[in-house]
Design an enzyme around this catalytic site. Structure first.
Site, PDB file in Angstrom:
ATOM      1  N   HIS A   1     -31.586  10.849  14.483  1.00  0.00           N
ATOM      2  CA  HIS A   1     -30.850  12.060  14.077  1.00  0.00           C
ATOM      3  C   HIS A   1     -29.386  12.005  14.472  1.00  0.00           C
ATOM      4  O   HIS A   1     -28.545  12.624  13.836  1.00  0.00           O
ATOM      5  CB  HIS A   1     -31.546  13.305  14.617  1.00  0.00           C
ATOM      6  CG  HIS A   1     -32.805  13.569  13.874  1.00  0.00           C
ATOM      7  ND1 HIS A   1     -34.014  13.089  14.284  1.00  0.00           N
ATOM      8  CD2 HIS A   1     -33.011  14.163  12.683  1.00  0.00           C
ATOM      9  CE1 HIS A   1     -34.927  13.401  13.398  1.00  0.00           C
ATOM     10  NE2 HIS A   1     -34.349  14.058  12.412  1.00  0.00           N
TER      11      HIS A   1
ATOM     12  N   ARG B   1     -31.634  21.239   7.421  1.00  0.00           N
ATOM     13  CA  ARG B   1     -32.327  21.058   8.701  1.00  0.00           C
ATOM     14  C   ARG B   1     -31.914  22.217   9.604  1.00  0.00           C
ATOM     15  O   ARG B   1     -30.732  22.321   9.950  1.00  0.00           O
ATOM     16  CB  ARG B   1     -31.934  19.723   9.350  1.00  0.00           C
ATOM     17  CG  ARG B   1     -32.407  18.490   8.598  1.00  0.00           C
ATOM     18  CD  ARG B   1     -31.981  17.242   9.349  1.00  0.00           C
ATOM     19  NE  ARG B   1     -32.625  16.026   8.887  1.00  0.00           N
ATOM     20  CZ  ARG B   1     -32.063  15.140   8.072  1.00  0.00           C
ATOM     21  NH1 ARG B   1     -30.837  15.333   7.627  1.00  0.00           N
ATOM     22  NH2 ARG B   1     -32.718  14.063   7.719  1.00  0.00           N
TER      23      ARG B   1
ATOM     24  N   ARG C   1     -35.677  23.878   5.481  1.00  0.00           N
ATOM     25  CA  ARG C   1     -36.833  23.346   6.201  1.00  0.00           C
ATOM     26  C   ARG C   1     -36.996  24.117   7.509  1.00  0.00           C
ATOM     27  O   ARG C   1     -36.031  24.291   8.262  1.00  0.00           O
ATOM     28  CB  ARG C   1     -36.652  21.859   6.497  1.00  0.00           C
ATOM     29  CG  ARG C   1     -37.931  21.264   7.092  1.00  0.00           C
ATOM     30  CD  ARG C   1     -37.804  19.798   7.339  1.00  0.00           C
ATOM     31  NE  ARG C   1     -36.877  19.524   8.413  1.00  0.00           N
ATOM     32  CZ  ARG C   1     -36.454  18.310   8.733  1.00  0.00           C
ATOM     33  NH1 ARG C   1     -36.864  17.257   8.034  1.00  0.00           N
ATOM     34  NH2 ARG C   1     -35.622  18.122   9.730  1.00  0.00           N
TER      35      ARG C   1
ATOM     36  N   GLU D   1     -43.948  12.689   5.196  1.00  0.00           N
ATOM     37  CA  GLU D   1     -43.220  11.825   6.134  1.00  0.00           C
ATOM     38  C   GLU D   1     -44.129  11.107   7.118  1.00  0.00           C
ATOM     39  O   GLU D   1     -43.643  10.517   8.088  1.00  0.00           O
ATOM     40  CB  GLU D   1     -42.117  12.610   6.849  1.00  0.00           C
ATOM     41  CG  GLU D   1     -42.539  13.897   7.499  1.00  0.00           C
ATOM     42  CD  GLU D   1     -41.360  14.677   8.074  1.00  0.00           C
ATOM     43  OE1 GLU D   1     -40.266  14.134   8.230  1.00  0.00           O
ATOM     44  OE2 GLU D   1     -41.568  15.861   8.389  1.00  0.00           O
TER      45      GLU D   1
ATOM     46  N   ASN E   1     -37.336   8.632   6.434  1.00  0.00           N
ATOM     47  CA  ASN E   1     -36.927   8.230   7.789  1.00  0.00           C
ATOM     48  C   ASN E   1     -38.140   8.175   8.705  1.00  0.00           C
ATOM     49  O   ASN E   1     -38.372   7.191   9.408  1.00  0.00           O
ATOM     50  CB  ASN E   1     -35.916   9.222   8.372  1.00  0.00           C
ATOM     51  CG  ASN E   1     -34.756   9.472   7.454  1.00  0.00           C
ATOM     52  OD1 ASN E   1     -34.449   8.636   6.616  1.00  0.00           O
ATOM     53  ND2 ASN E   1     -34.101  10.611   7.584  1.00  0.00           N
ATOM     54  N   ASP E   2     -38.908   9.258   8.698  1.00  0.00           N
ATOM     55  CA  ASP E   2     -40.108   9.269   9.537  1.00  0.00           C
ATOM     56  C   ASP E   2     -41.218   8.443   8.914  1.00  0.00           C
ATOM     57  O   ASP E   2     -41.989   7.805   9.624  1.00  0.00           O
ATOM     58  CB  ASP E   2     -40.591  10.713   9.758  1.00  0.00           C
ATOM     59  CG  ASP E   2     -39.793  11.383  10.867  1.00  0.00           C
ATOM     60  OD1 ASP E   2     -39.555  10.721  11.892  1.00  0.00           O
ATOM     61  OD2 ASP E   2     -39.390  12.546  10.702  1.00  0.00           O
TER      62      ASP E   2
ATOM     63  N   ARG F   1     -37.301   5.130  15.030  1.00  0.00           N
ATOM     64  CA  ARG F   1     -36.096   5.175  14.195  1.00  0.00           C
ATOM     65  C   ARG F   1     -34.805   5.294  15.003  1.00  0.00           C
ATOM     66  O   ARG F   1     -33.729   4.995  14.505  1.00  0.00           O
ATOM     67  CB  ARG F   1     -36.196   6.344  13.204  1.00  0.00           C
ATOM     68  CG  ARG F   1     -36.425   7.654  13.894  1.00  0.00           C
ATOM     69  CD  ARG F   1     -36.782   8.768  12.940  1.00  0.00           C
ATOM     70  NE  ARG F   1     -35.615   9.407  12.374  1.00  0.00           N
ATOM     71  CZ  ARG F   1     -35.656  10.522  11.659  1.00  0.00           C
ATOM     72  NH1 ARG F   1     -36.813  11.101  11.388  1.00  0.00           N
ATOM     73  NH2 ARG F   1     -34.578  11.053  11.196  1.00  0.00           N
TER      74      ARG F   1
ATOM     75  N   CYS G   1     -35.630  12.885   0.337  1.00  0.00           N
ATOM     76  CA  CYS G   1     -34.510  13.413   1.137  1.00  0.00           C
ATOM     77  C   CYS G   1     -34.266  12.587   2.398  1.00  0.00           C
ATOM     78  O   CYS G   1     -33.465  12.957   3.236  1.00  0.00           O
ATOM     79  CB  CYS G   1     -34.726  14.883   1.478  1.00  0.00           C
ATOM     80  SG  CYS G   1     -36.198  15.157   2.456  1.00  0.00           S
TER      81      CYS G   1
HETATM   82  C1  PEP Z   1     -37.198  12.230   7.172  1.00  0.00           C
HETATM   83  O1  PEP Z   1     -38.000  12.086   8.105  1.00  0.00           O
HETATM   84  O2  PEP Z   1     -36.977  11.361   6.305  1.00  0.00           O
HETATM   85  C2  PEP Z   1     -36.436  13.483   7.044  1.00  0.00           C
HETATM   86  C3  PEP Z   1     -35.689  13.719   5.992  1.00  0.00           C
HETATM   87  O3  PEP Z   1     -36.485  14.356   8.080  1.00  0.00           O
HETATM   88  P1  PEP Z   1     -35.687  14.143   9.461  1.00  0.00           P
HETATM   89  O4  PEP Z   1     -34.762  12.999   9.276  1.00  0.00           O
HETATM   90  O5  PEP Z   1     -35.005  15.426   9.753  1.00  0.00           O
HETATM   91  O6  PEP Z   1     -36.795  13.873  10.437  1.00  0.00           O
HETATM   92 MG    MG Z   2     -38.553  13.764   9.315  1.00  0.00          MG
END
Ligand code: PEP
Ligand code: MG
Length: 612
Positions: A218, A325, A361, A467, A490-491, A501, A538
Site C-alpha cells: 500500500h 479505498r 470500498r 482478491e 494485488n492481493d 506484496r 482495480c
Molecule cells: C487489490 O488487492 O488488488 C486491491 C485493489 O485492493 P488493495 O490494494 O487495497 O488491497
Molecule cells: Mg486488496
C-alpha cells in the site's frame, strides 16, 4: 515527475561536508515513475509523550497483550534489518550485527521485558508508562558504577533505544516527522508505512527512497497516487546516504544515485525534461473517448486513496472512481470517525465527481494496513501471533464489528443522495459474507428511510472484491449474491503465489502475470460475464498499458487505476482491436511459464508500438 530542488547550487550539507563523496548507485524496486533530483532529507524522529494511566484489575491482561504485540512487532522489524545486512559492506556489518543481536536479546525473556510485564501487573499501569519507567530504571542501574564507563554508557543507550522502539510500536507513532522536510528534498528512510505515506506533502517533496517495501504494497500504491517518484527496497540506503547529499531518484529504473557526477546529473535533467514533454502530450488525450480502434468502449476509472488526489483525477480523464479505498479516513487518528464525519467525506468526493460513478470500498483493515484508530479500539493485527494477512481482515472484521460497518454503510448511503455510488466489500471468500453484508445494508437503508431520507430505489449496487484464490475459484457462487465484481490483483497475486506484496525479499516472485493468477482472473471474469454482471479490474495491473490488450482480450471492459496511469492506458485502448486482443489472450492463456508470458506481452507491446 518532480521539479528539481537546489538546481545549479550545491546543497547545504555538501557545502559543509568536505571531502566530496564519489557517485554511488543503489538499486531497489521501481515503484513510482518519474525522476527526482534533490538533497537527501532524513525526517526527524517524532517525539513520543507518554501518559501514565492506572488500570483496573481486569484491564491488565489486555495491556500485557498489547505489550506482547509491540515486542513481536519490534522483533519482526529487527529481523528484517538483520536480513538486509548481507548486502552491506563488511565493516558496516561488523558494527551493526552485534548491535541488532543485543536488541533482539533484550526483546526475548530478558530483565527488561520481565520488568515491564511485572510493572504492568503489579503497579497496574499502562504498557507505555511501564516501558518508559522500566527502561529508565534499567539504564540508571547500568550507569551506576565506575568501571568500564564507556561500556556501561553503550549498554544504557541500547536499552533506551529498544525502549523507544517499543514505545513507537505501542503508540503507533510514525518513525519520523514528515511535516518539516525541506522543500524539494528526497526523503530517505528505513521504512515508510502506508499511514506515513498519507502524511507526505507531494508538493513539498521531490521524491522518496526507502530501505523496505514491496512493489504492490500500500505504501507503493500511495506513492504512485501522490505521483511522487519513488524507489523502495533500496538495500544499504541509510548506511550510504547522508543528509543534504545530492541524490537522483529514478522511479522508472529503480535506482538512487548519490552524489551524481556532472554527466549523470546532466542526463537526469534531460530525462526530466523528456518526461515532462511526454506528460504534456498525454494530457491531450484527456478529452478523447476510451474506445478501441474497432469501436469497443472501455470504462477507465481512477483509484483514490487520499482526497488530495481529486484534482489529479479530474486532470486524468478518468470517468469516475472505480475504487475508493476508505482506509485514509481511519488513519493517523486515535478515534474512529462517526457516521456524520464519514458521510461528509464521502459526499464531498461524490459531489466532486459531478455525476460520474464512485465505487466506495468499505474498510479493508488488516494485512499490512495498520490503522491507529482501530488499534485504539483493541484491534491489533497479529497481536495474538496470528498472521495479519490471513486473520480478521476486511469484511471479516466488519461482520464482527457491526456498529462500525453500519456507520460506514449509512454514511455511504447518505452520500448516494448526491450522485451514483456502488458499495464494494473487501476480502470476501464465501457467499454467506455477502448475504450477511446485504442484510445489514438493507437494515441500515430501512433505518435511514424511516429518518426521512429519500434513498435511490433499488439501493446502490453491492459488489465484492475478487482478491483471494478462494473467491476467484468460487466466483460462480459469489456471482449469485453480488451485483458486481472488482478483481483485486494485488492481493490475488499475493495469496496465490504466497509472496507478501509489501516485502522486498521475495519481490522477484511477486508476479501478477503468473499463469496461476491469470487463470484465476479468467475464471472470475467468465463467471461474471455468464451472469451479465459488471466486472472490473482495480489492482495495479489495470494501470499498466502493456497489460491492457491482455485484460481486454480476457473480456474486461472496465479498468480502475491510479489517476496518473489513465492517459497511457487510454492510449493503449485506442491503439488495439478487440479481436486481436482476444487472440492474444488465448495465446497467453495457453502458456504455463510466467517468463514466456512476459515475453509475449513485451512482443505484443513492441508490435503495437511499431504499428503506431
Ligand atoms: C487489490 O488487492 O488488488 C486491491 C485493489 O485492493 P488493495 O490494494 O487495497 O488491497
Ligand atoms: Mg486488496
Amino acid at each position: 515527475m518532480r521539479s528539481e530542488a537546489g538546481r545549479g547550487r550545491s546543497s547545504p550539507a555538501r557545502a559543509a561536508s568536505a571531502p566530496e563523496k564519489p557517485e554511488r548507485i543503489l538499486t531497489g524496486l521501481a515503484v513510482s515513475q518519474g525522476i527526482a533530483i534533490g538533497p537527501i532529507a532524513l525526517a526527524e524522529a517524532a517525539a513520543i509523550t507518554v501518559e501514565r494511566r492506572a488500570l483496573f484489575d481486569d484491564q491488565v491482561p489486555h495491556e500485557i497483550e498489547r505489550f506482547d504485540a509491540a515486542v513481536a512487532q519490534s522483533r519482526r522489524q529487527l529481523a528484517k534489518l538483520k536480513a538486509r545486512l548481507a548486502v552491506l559492506p563488511e565493516d558496516a556489518v561488523r558494527e551493526l550485527e552485534p548491535l541488532l543481536d543485543a536488541y533482539a536479546q533484550m526483546l526475548g525473556n530478558s530483565r527488561l521485558t520481565r520488568g515491564i510485564r511485572r510493572r504492568i501487573g503489579e503497579a497496574k499501569i499502562n504498557a507505555e508508562a511501564a516501558v518508559e519507567e522500566e527502561t529508565e530504571a534499567l539504564a540508571h542501574a547500568l550507569l551506576a558504577g565506575d568501571d568500564d564507563r564507556a561500556g556501561r554508557q553503550r549498554r544504557a543507550d541500547e536499552v533506551r533505544e529498544i525502549g523507544r522502539r517499543l514505545l513507537r510500536n505501542l503508540t503507533r507513532t510514525p518513525f519520523r516527522n514528515y511535516a518539516a522536510l525541506p522543500e524539494g528534498s528526497v526523503l530517505a528512510t528505513e521504512v515508510l508505512t502506508p499511514a506515513d505515506a498519507a502524511l507526505l506533502e507531494p508538493g513539498r517533496l521531490a521524491g522518496v527512497a526507502a530501505e523496505e517495501g514491496g512493489l504492490e504494497g500500500h505504501t507503493a500504491i500511495m506513492l504512485r497516487a501522490l505521483a511522487l517518484p519513488a524507489v523502495l527496497g533500496v538495500a544499504g540506503l541509510m548506511e550510504e546516504a547522508s543528509p543534504g547529499e545530492l541524490a537522483i531518484v529514478d522511479g522508472s529504473a529503480g535506482t538512487v544515485t548519490l552524489s551524481p557526477t556532472p554527466d549523470t546529473l546532466a542526463a537526469a535533467r534531460k530525462a526530466l525534461g523528456a518526461y515532462a514533454r511526454e506528460k504534456q502530450r498525454l494530457a491531450k488525450l484527456r478529452r478523447l473517448p476510451a474506445v478501441t480502434k474497432d469501436g469497443e468502449p472501455v470504462e477507465l476509472q481512477a483509484n483514490l486513496e487520499l482526497p488530495v488526489e481529486l484534482p489529479l483525477i479530474a486532470q486524468s480523464g478518468a470517468v469516475g472512481i472505480g475504487l475508493l479505498r476508505t482506509e485514509f479516513l481511519f488513519m493517523n487518528r486515535d478515534d474512529v470517525p462517526d457516521e456524520d464525519a464519514q458521510a461528509e467525506a464521502y459526499t464531498q468526493i461524490v459531489e466532486a465527481m459531478q455525476g460520474d460513478p464512485v465505487t466506495i470500498r468499505v474498510l479493508d483493515w488488516g494485512g499490512e494496513k495498520q490503522i491507529e484508530s482501530l488499534v485504539a479500539h483493541g484491534w491489533v493485527p497479529g497481536a495474538g501471533g496470528e498472521n495479519p494477512a490471513l486473520g480478521v481482515r476486511g469484511i471479516r472484521l466488519l461482520l464482527k464489528e457491526t456498529d462500525l460497518f453500519e456507520d460506514q454503510l449509512a454514511a455511504i448511503l447518505r452520500a448516494s443522495l448526491k450522485g451514483p455510488v456502488r458499495v464494494l466489500l473487501p476480502m470476501v471468500t464465501v457467499p454467506a459474507e455477502v448475504r450477511a453484508a446485504r442484510e445489514l445494508y438493507e437494515r441500515v437503508a430501512r433505518r435511514l428511510k424511516r429518518r426521512g431520507l429519500d434513498l435511490p430505489e433499488p439501493l446502490p449496487p453491492l459488489g465484492v472484491m475478487i482478491e483471494t484464490p478462494g473467491a476467484a475459484l468460487a466466483a460462480d457462487g459469489l456471482a449469485l449474491e453480488a451485483d458486481f465484481f472488482a478483481i483485486g490483483t494485488n492481493d490475488l497475486a499475493m495469496y496465490t503465489l504466497a509472496v507478501d506484496r509489501s516485502e522486498v525479499g521475495a519481490a522477484s516472485l511477486y508476479d501478477p502475470l503468473h499463469p496461476a493468477v491469470l487463470r484465476l482472473m479468467q475464471f472470475a471474469i467468465e463467471a461474471a460475464l455468464r451472469m451479465r454482471m459488471p466486472v472490473s479490474v482495480c489492482g495495479e495491473i489495470a494501470g499498466d498499458p502493456k497489460l491492457t490488450p491482455l485484460l481486454l482480450g480476457l473480456g474486461v471492459r472496465s479498468l480502475s487505476m491510479t489517476a496518473s496511469a489513465v492517459p497511457r492506458v487510454k492510449q493503449a485502448v485506442r491503439s488495439v482491436e478487440i479481436d486481436a486482443c482476444a487472440r492474444f489472450a488465448r495465446l497467453v492463456m495457453e502458456q504455463s511459464d510466467p517468463q514466456r508470458i512476459a515475453e509475449l506481452v513485451a512482443q505484443f507491446g513492441q508490435k503495437l508500438k511499431a504499428e503506431a
